[in-house]
Each structure stands twice: as structure tokens, then as C-alpha cells.
Design a protein around this motif. Structure first.
Motif, short mmCIF file in Angstrom:
data_model
loop_
_atom_site.label_atom_id
_atom_site.label_comp_id
_atom_site.label_asym_id
_atom_site.label_seq_id
_atom_site.Cartn_x
_atom_site.Cartn_y
_atom_site.Cartn_z
N LEU A 34 0.93 -1.25 0.18
CA LEU A 34 -0.01 -0.10 0.15
C LEU A 34 0.80 1.14 0.07
O LEU A 34 0.45 2.26 -0.49
N ALA A 35 1.97 1.17 0.33
CA ALA A 35 2.98 2.44 0.55
C ALA A 35 3.09 2.95 -0.77
O ALA A 35 3.45 4.05 -0.72
N SER A 36 3.31 2.26 -1.66
CA SER A 36 3.70 2.71 -3.08
C SER A 36 2.36 3.63 -3.67
O SER A 36 2.61 4.37 -4.57
N TYR A 37 1.26 3.39 -3.11
CA TYR A 37 0.18 3.97 -3.78
C TYR A 37 -0.26 5.33 -3.20
O TYR A 37 -1.14 6.04 -3.43
N GLY A 38 0.60 5.57 -2.12
CA GLY A 38 0.26 7.19 -1.37
C GLY A 38 -1.17 7.08 -0.57
O GLY A 38 -1.90 8.17 -0.51
N VAL A 39 -1.47 5.86 -0.01
CA VAL A 39 -2.66 5.79 0.83
C VAL A 39 -2.56 6.61 2.12
O VAL A 39 -1.60 6.71 2.64
N PRO A 40 -3.77 7.33 2.31
CA PRO A 40 -3.92 8.28 3.71
C PRO A 40 -3.46 7.16 4.76
O PRO A 40 -3.67 5.97 4.79
#
Length: 102
Positions: free
Chosen positions: A29-35
């Protein structure tokens, strides 16, 4: 190795696997810029679900299940850590319960 020590080791392994799955989801998830809060919710939810599944699998392996002997009845009792007398009592209870689902 005592039974209690083995149980602790299995519990720690289950928690470790759940955390490893949570960390793997976190990295994905970190690579997608999720809040942050959405990220934390997904990671904790996934880790909790994996831990719950592992605990259910362990219970299925270690528990004894007694079923009703009547055809078509789905009544069952699952017991853990019982002595022979109590195990037999639950077996008789499952075979002679008053609510047959036929």
C-alpha cells in the motif's frame, strides 16, 4: 517440551504470521500514497483476519467434536482440554439432546 510451552510457541507463531502478512500489505500500500488512517485500517484488518483464521485452524486441530447420532440432525459439541469423564459426558449429551433438527 510441556503442553503449555508448546501452546505459547504456537501462539507466538500465529501472531508472527499475522504481523508478517500485515507488513506485506503495508509495503504494497505504501507505493500508492494511501492516507495513513486508511493504510492502518487495511493493515490491522488484514492482520486480524489472518490471526483469526489461524486460531480457528488450531482449534479445529486440537478440539474433539461430538455429533448427534440421529440421521439429519446437525447438533454438535466441540470440547477442548477435558478429561475422559467429562469427554464421555459431552459425548452422551450430544447423542441424547432434546432438540433434533430433522
Amino acid at each position: 517440551m510441556s503442553k503449555e510451552r508448546r501452546r505459547r510457541i504456537v501462539s507466538l507463531l500465529q501472531i508472527g504470521v499475522a504481523l508478517a502478512v500485515g507488513v506485506a500489505i503495508s509495503f504494497r500500500l505504501a507505493s500508492y500514497g494511501v492516507p495513513f488512517f486508511l493504510h492502518a485500517t487495511c493493515v490491522l484488518g488484514t492482520a486480524g483476519s489472518v490471526l483469526s483464521a489461524l486460531l480457528n485452524i488450531e482449534q479445529a486441530w486440537t478440539a474433539t467434536t461430538h455429533r448427534c447420532t440421529a440421521p439429519g440432525c446437525d447438533f454438535r459439541v466441540r470440547v477442548q482440554n477435558t478429561d475422559a469423564g467429562e469427554n464421555r459426558r459431552w459425548q452422551e449429551t450430544a447423542a441424547d439432546h432434546p432438540f433434533h433438527n430433522v
